[in-house]
Design a protein around this motif. Structure first.
Motif, short mmCIF file in Angstrom:
data_model
loop_
_atom_site.label_atom_id
_atom_site.label_comp_id
_atom_site.label_asym_id
_atom_site.label_seq_id
_atom_site.Cartn_x
_atom_site.Cartn_y
_atom_site.Cartn_z
N HIS A 251 -12.08 9.48 -6.04
CA HIS A 251 -13.30 9.14 -5.30
C HIS A 251 -14.51 9.85 -5.88
N PHE B 194 -13.36 -1.31 -9.51
CA PHE B 194 -12.42 -0.75 -8.55
C PHE B 194 -11.25 -1.68 -8.31
N ARG C 42 -20.12 -2.01 -0.54
CA ARG C 42 -20.93 -0.87 -0.97
C ARG C 42 -20.27 -0.23 -2.19
N ALA C 43 -18.96 -0.12 -2.21
CA ALA C 43 -18.26 0.53 -3.32
C ALA C 43 -18.50 -0.23 -4.62
N ILE C 44 -18.50 -1.57 -4.52
CA ILE C 44 -18.67 -2.31 -5.77
C ILE C 44 -20.14 -2.59 -6.06
N GLY C 45 -21.03 -1.94 -5.35
CA GLY C 45 -22.39 -1.94 -5.82
C GLY C 45 -23.43 -2.63 -4.96
N LEU C 46 -23.11 -2.92 -3.68
CA LEU C 46 -24.14 -3.46 -2.79
C LEU C 46 -24.99 -2.28 -2.34
N THR C 47 -26.29 -2.34 -2.59
CA THR C 47 -27.12 -1.21 -2.19
C THR C 47 -27.35 -1.24 -0.70
N VAL D 35 -18.89 5.01 2.95
CA VAL D 35 -18.10 4.12 2.11
C VAL D 35 -16.64 4.57 2.04
N LEU D 36 -16.50 5.88 1.83
CA LEU D 36 -15.18 6.42 1.61
C LEU D 36 -14.30 6.22 2.83
N THR E 260 -25.27 3.78 -6.45
CA THR E 260 -24.80 2.44 -6.15
C THR E 260 -24.92 1.55 -7.37
N LEU F 4 -17.99 7.86 -5.22
CA LEU F 4 -17.91 7.50 -3.81
C LEU F 4 -17.99 8.76 -2.94
N ASP F 5 -17.72 9.88 -3.52
CA ASP F 5 -17.76 11.13 -2.78
C ASP F 5 -18.45 12.15 -3.69
N GLU G 102 -28.84 8.11 -4.04
CA GLU G 102 -27.85 7.23 -3.45
C GLU G 102 -27.94 5.85 -4.11
N LYS G 103 -29.18 5.39 -4.30
CA LYS G 103 -29.37 4.04 -4.84
C LYS G 103 -28.92 3.97 -6.29
N ARG H 181 -22.31 2.38 -9.91
CA ARG H 181 -21.01 1.80 -9.56
C ARG H 181 -20.98 0.33 -9.91
N ARG H 182 -22.12 -0.31 -9.63
CA ARG H 182 -22.20 -1.74 -9.85
C ARG H 182 -22.09 -2.10 -11.32
#
Lengths: 829, 264
Positions: free
Chosen positions: B75, B113, A737-742, A822-823, B104, B80-81, B100-101, B107-108
């Motif tokens: 974070h 990270f 999730r952190a690296i971008g999986l929705t 995620v966190l 994401t 992430l937060d 949220e999407k 981030r992608r």
């Protein structure tokens, strides 16, 4: 828990029914010391529960009464088949319900279990006394007129002279009892001059055995005397064996459920322990011994097991009620039972459930005890252990043993065939499920490719996830496999049976209409055949009669047809010989199965005994035919039947319509003719076929009830495994999730992993199930189930079902995975 | 390439001196960022109105005693937060306006990270792990970029191995390669050397340094290790949720000296 619910439901149900029956027979015969009756009529059955005895002549009563020590004796006629009609002239019981007995009012209260509750005993020829429970159910009161069809005859009107209780009970376990004057019931049951048995009471101070010996010494050869205790014992054991069959079947299902359940328990505990590796390792590091860790996990299992089992027992009680109504709607004629939760059932349920939980958790517990203290500090690694060679060898061995068992069961063709099949199947399951991990990687690999194409990276992740713990995936899939391979097996069986039936019947039946009574509604009165024969709509009307014969001492069923016209109604599927030779003197036909069992051929001469008349005849085999739903066993001419069967029993009337009479006109005429015979039903060939497959459908649906349960358990297993492995993989999911999986990609991933597992189970089970089904069909070939038919349509549905189960099972775990914080997941240390 | 010299030259940046939004080369910034955990009496202020920004092609270390809010800041910067108040801007995007999407996807696309505990997917090979962010996005990795990263990280002979078959240093190099291959706007590293022995740690820091110098990446690293922080262009010190000092061209000794005054 569900498994326990199953076991206790089964035990509760069968205990309840059995207690009911035991009570009946224990209260039935108070006061009677000795029963005089004819010898056992081979193969005959009275209500299905005990051996039927030949009737005795009325003249024997005087003989019994003259024996010194007999305080009183009376003749009894007691038969099923008195259908009570509602005011509109239709039977209250549409068939397949509890029995409806007709019997005589017993004058001497020392011999009678009946107690008048209202009104008076029957004194006139049109008087009847009805049991209080039936009267209450249908609001029948003393003085009211009621109609009956007795033994398939014409409608008769009686006046209710009284209501009676059965001892202190209102009824005999839900059966209808109608008490008539002795001569009336003799007349209606075709027993003029005969009794079914003579009951005698002993003079004070005389024991049952002493009286029996005194009576027996003066009896003619055709009769026997038995103490009341013996008779009750026989009845009870008859019922016991009936229920032990039922109980066996139900228990098999229950054991399967437990088997499936134990897989899930093993899985759950394994995952829980994998998750708590650190905690366990910490305990070990702090000085807990291996034994302590082992005991700790087992204690946890013990507590879980006891609680779950206790819940299961109560769920089981509810299930027993459900099962009972399912069974009675199937028309197995079960009496209304008091479903009592016995102490022993509770105990067995809880003990069994707990023991299984503890045993199933022993493996994970052992693993837990092996956790090394250092793992407390180490990062939890990827613990994919390869299958040990020992396990593979063991799996292969067990699978082969199972296959041998099935093969033996198939080709041994003996009474142990079924047991062998069962054991073989069980071994096969065990073997295959222990080998299943080997199949996981290739199958998931192959199945995963299209998913990866379709779903991209989440699909690929789903595939590798399904493959990452082959053992876990396999045992989850195996749980599903067991339940559903049985469905498939049974589907193959019933489909084959249906195909066999309809193919055979479509070819065989030439009659336009058929008339017969529903199960439990008695036989067909000759008057019915006569009435239909007079109807100008039908060119040709005849009936088939049935009975029991003895072939080399063992009983077999025989049916009789008129040689002059039977081929107008149906064709024999001739294997060898001449179907036109039925009219030849002392000629018998038989089906191929019987012939091959005895290695007989056309032209051989065999010894046949007709127990009703007591004659033995040497019969020549004129024709051997392939059996179907109408023609099975032995066949003789109606002329021979008339000679050897003083109590004829018609089981079906066959009719051909006059050319030019439309199908509807024929049916209408038939219904009008049968208005006087409300227990008889008319069928054309289509509805007859439907009826035949209907009983099979009912069987399937009854079995499905159990299997749906098994599948529910299995689906829960998938949910369980997925949910736990998601918790286990929280960190990894967090990273993704952190690296971008929705979120939706996360859900996709979990969903497809679930589907993959479900499909894995499907592939295993379909293969095993089809093999098993074909095996059983082959094993049952001698009963006329020759036609192997694989229900491809159903299989397709099962595949869709697997997909749906997979998707449904994934809903909660997927949501959970998507909602993962995620966190928290990545910072879990 | 013309501004190479400028960015390679460590600059003393006074946050209040450069008005937010004006500097084109600011990749990420926090403005009056407040993060409060819990409620009422149990409330803990992790970030106490922090404003800080990060420039393109700069290697920044964030240091501070335990509980100073450095991980929380990382974070929040990485999406992430979420903040209690204030705002985070990555490029020109304000994070608190995103769903949220969208977060994401951001981030992608824009963020890389590196975690302390590597966080590789154990079932995938090293190569698959490296391209995972691109694969998730449904993009094909640029072969040249991939080769370059793999060469830089010296992972050429390890690509078909699974994480379980790699040493800690190798795993962290795979994680670094994963963060670099998609050429994100900014890479956040949370104690990247925390689980490594000193030799592997030094090696990794070398790679990160050259990623900034040669591949023009931007890296923000949280660390406890003054030695690691000394490899950065700039160190931001936090204490009690506040920025207490910034240091350009840090040396290990200077950092150690200052950390003593923070009482850690």
């Amino acid at each position: 828990m569900l498994g326990v619910a199953f076991v206790s439901a089964t035990l509760t149900l069968s205990n309840g029914l059995q207690t009911t029956f035991d009570n009946i027979f224990n209260t039935t015969s108070t006061g009677v010391a000795v029963v005089v009756r004819g010898h056992v009529e081979a193969g005959g059955a009275n209500g299905g529960f005990s051996d039927a005895h030949r009737p005795v002549p009325t003249s024997l009563l005087a003989t019994v009464q003259r024996v010194s020590g007999v305080a009183t004796a009376e003749g009894i006629v007691f038969r099923d088949g008195a259908a009570l009609l509602d005011p509109s002239g239709k039977p209250y019981e549409s068939g397949g319900g509890p029995p409806q007995f007709a019997t005589n009012w017993i004058v001497d209260s020392r011999l009678s279990p009946y107690r008048i509750r209202a009104g008076a005993p029957p004194t006139n020829a049109d008087d009847v006394v009805i049991d209080a429970a039936t009267a209450a159910a249908h609001h029948i009161t003393v003085g009211q007129q009621v109609q009956y069809v007795i033994n398939g005859g014409a409608k008769q009107t009686f006046v209710v002279s009284g209501l009676a209780g059965y001892g202190s009970a209102d009824s005999l376990a839900g059966a209808t009892i109608s008490l008539f004057r002795i001569d009336v019931v003799q007349q209606d049951m075709g027993l003029v001059g005969e009794y079914d048995q003579i009951d005698a009471a002993a003079a004070p101070g005389l024991s049952q055995t002493e009286l029996r010996d005194r009576i027996a010494s003066g009896l003619p050869g055709y009769a026997e005397a038995a103490t009341e205790a013996t008779v009750i014992g026989q009845q009870v054991s008859g019922i016991d064996s009936f229920f032990s069959i039922l109980r066996t079947i139900l228990l098999i299902f229950a054991l399967i459920a437990l088997f499936v359940g134990s897989y899930i328990i093993i899985n759950t505990f394994s995952i829980l322990i994998a998750q708590r590796t650190r905690e366990l390792a910490l305990l070990r590091a702090l000085g807990a011994s291996r034994g302590q860790v082992f005991r700790m996990v087992l204690t946890e299992a013990l507590i879980t097991g006891v609680i779950a089992s206790a819940v299961g027992v109560f769920v089981g009680l509810g299930l027993a009620h459900l099962l009972y109504s399912a069974l009675s709607s199937l028309g197995s004629g079960l009496p209304k039972a008091d479903l009592v939760l016995q102490g022993s059932t509770v105990l067995i349920g809880i003990v069994l459930g707990t023991v299984i939980t503890v045993v199933a958790s022993a493996l994970p517990a052992r693993k837990a005890s092996r956790v090394a203290p250092v793992e407390a500090i180490r990062e939890a690694g990827d613990a994919a252990q390869p299958l040990g060679t020992r396990r593979i060898l063991l799996g292969v061995g067990v699978t082969i043993l199972g296959a041998i068992g099935i093969a033996l069961g198939l080709f041994a063709g003996t009474s142990v065939a079924f047991q062998l099949l069962g054991i073989g199947a069980l071994l096969l399951y065990l073997g295959i499920s222990s080998l299943a991990p080997l199949a996981v990687v290739p199958i998931a690999g192959v199945l995963g490719v299209p998913i990866e194409k379709l779903r991209g990276t989440p699909g690929k992740l789903a595939r590798v996830n399904a493959m990452r713990a082959p053992r876990r995936a396999a045992s989850t899939a195996a749980a599903l496999m067991i339940g559903v391979s049985l469905v498939v097996g049974i589907a193959v069986m019933t489909e084959s049976a249906k195909a066999s039936t309809s193919v055979a019947l479509q070819q065989a039946v030439k009659a336009d209409y058929m008339v017969f009574a529903s199960a439990g509604q008695g036989t067909i009165s000759p008057a019915a055949t006569a009435a239909l024969a007079k109807d100008p709509h039908f060119s040709n009307v005849d009936d088939l009669k049935s009975g029991t014969i003895l072939i080399h001492g063992s009983s077999a069923s025989v049916f009789a047809a008129n040689p002059a016209d039977y081929q107008d109604f149906f064709t024999l599927d001739v294997a060898s010989g001449d179907p036109n030779s039925l009219a030849n003197p002392d000629t018998i036909f038989l089906d191929e199965t019987e012939a091959s069992n005895h290695s007989w051929r056309v032209g051989d001469t065999i010894n046949v005994t007709f127990p009703q008349s007591g004659t033995a005849v040497r019969e020549r085999i004129g024709c051997i035919f392939n059996p179907n739903a109408i023609t099975t066993g032995y066949m003789i001419s109606s002329q021979q039947y008339a000679k050897f069967f003083p109590e004829p029993q018609t089981f079906i009337i066959l009719l051909r319509a006059v050319p030019g009479v439309t199908h509807n006109a024929g049916m209408t005429a038939l219904h009008q003719d049968l208005a006087a015979f409300p227990t008889l039903k008319a069928y054309d060939s289509a509805s007859f076929l439907a009826l035949q497959s209907q009983s099979l459908d009912q069987l399937t649906s009854a079995v499905d009830v159990f299997l749906v349960m098994a599948i529910v358990i299995a689906a829960l297993g998938i949910v369980n495994t997925l949910a736990l492995s998601i918790i286990e993989r929280a960190r990894e999911l967090g990273l993704l999730r952190a690296i971008g999986l929705t979120r939706s990609q996360t859900r996709t991933m979990v969903r497809w992993e679930s589907v993959l597992i479900a499909f894995l189970g499907l592939i295993l089970r379909v293969v095993v199930g089809i093999a098993l089904g074909i095996a059983v069909v082959r094993a049952l070939a001698f009963t006329g189930l020759g036609h192997v038919s694989v229900p491809f349509v159903s299989l397709l549905w099962y595949a869709v079902g697997a997909l749906i189960i997979g998707l449904l099972a994934a809903i909660l775990p997927a949501r959970r995975a998507a909602r993962l914080n995620v966190l928290e997941a990545i910072s879990t240390e | 390439m013309s501004d190479d010299t400028e960015t390679l030259t460590p600059t003393t940046v006074e946050p209040r001196a450069s008005p937010p939004g004006t500097a084109v080369d600011v990749v990420a910034r926090a403005v009056d960022a407040v993060k409060v955990y819990g409620k009422g009496d149990a409330a803990v202020t992790a970030l106490d109105s922090i404003s800080v920004f990060f420039r393109r092609q700069q290697f920044t270390a964030i240091m501070g005693p335990s509980g100073s809010g450095k991980s929380t800041l990382l974070h929040c910067l990485a999406g992430l937060d979420s903040l209690t108040s204030g705002k985070i801007v990555i490029g020109s995007t304000e994070l608190d306006t995103l769903s949220e999407k969208e977060l994401t996807l951001l981030r992608r696309e824009k963020i890389g990270f590196i975690f302390q505990s590597y966080n590789l997917v154990p079932t995938l090979t090293a190569a698959d792990n490296i391209v995972l962010p691109l694969a998730i996005a449904g993009r094909k990795p640029d072969p040249a970029a991939f080769d370059q990263v793999v060469t830089t990280m010296r992972l050429g002979d390890r690509l078909t191995h699974r994480p379980g078959e790699l040493s800690g240093g190798q795993q962290q190099r795979v994680a670094a390669a994963r963060a670099l291959v998609s050429k994100p706007d900014i890479i956040f590293a949370d104690e990247p050397t925390g689980n490594l022995d000193s030799r592997s740690g030094a090696e990794l820091l070398g790679f990160l340094r050259s990623a900034v110098d040669d591949a023009h990446q931007t890296i923000v690293m949280v660390t406890h290790d003054p030695g690691a922080a000394a490899r950065a262009d700039r160190v931001v010190f936090l204490a009690d949720g506040k920025v207490v000092r910034e240091m350009s061209d840090p040396t290990t000794d200077a950092i150690l000296e200052y950390m003593k005054t923070l009482g850690s």
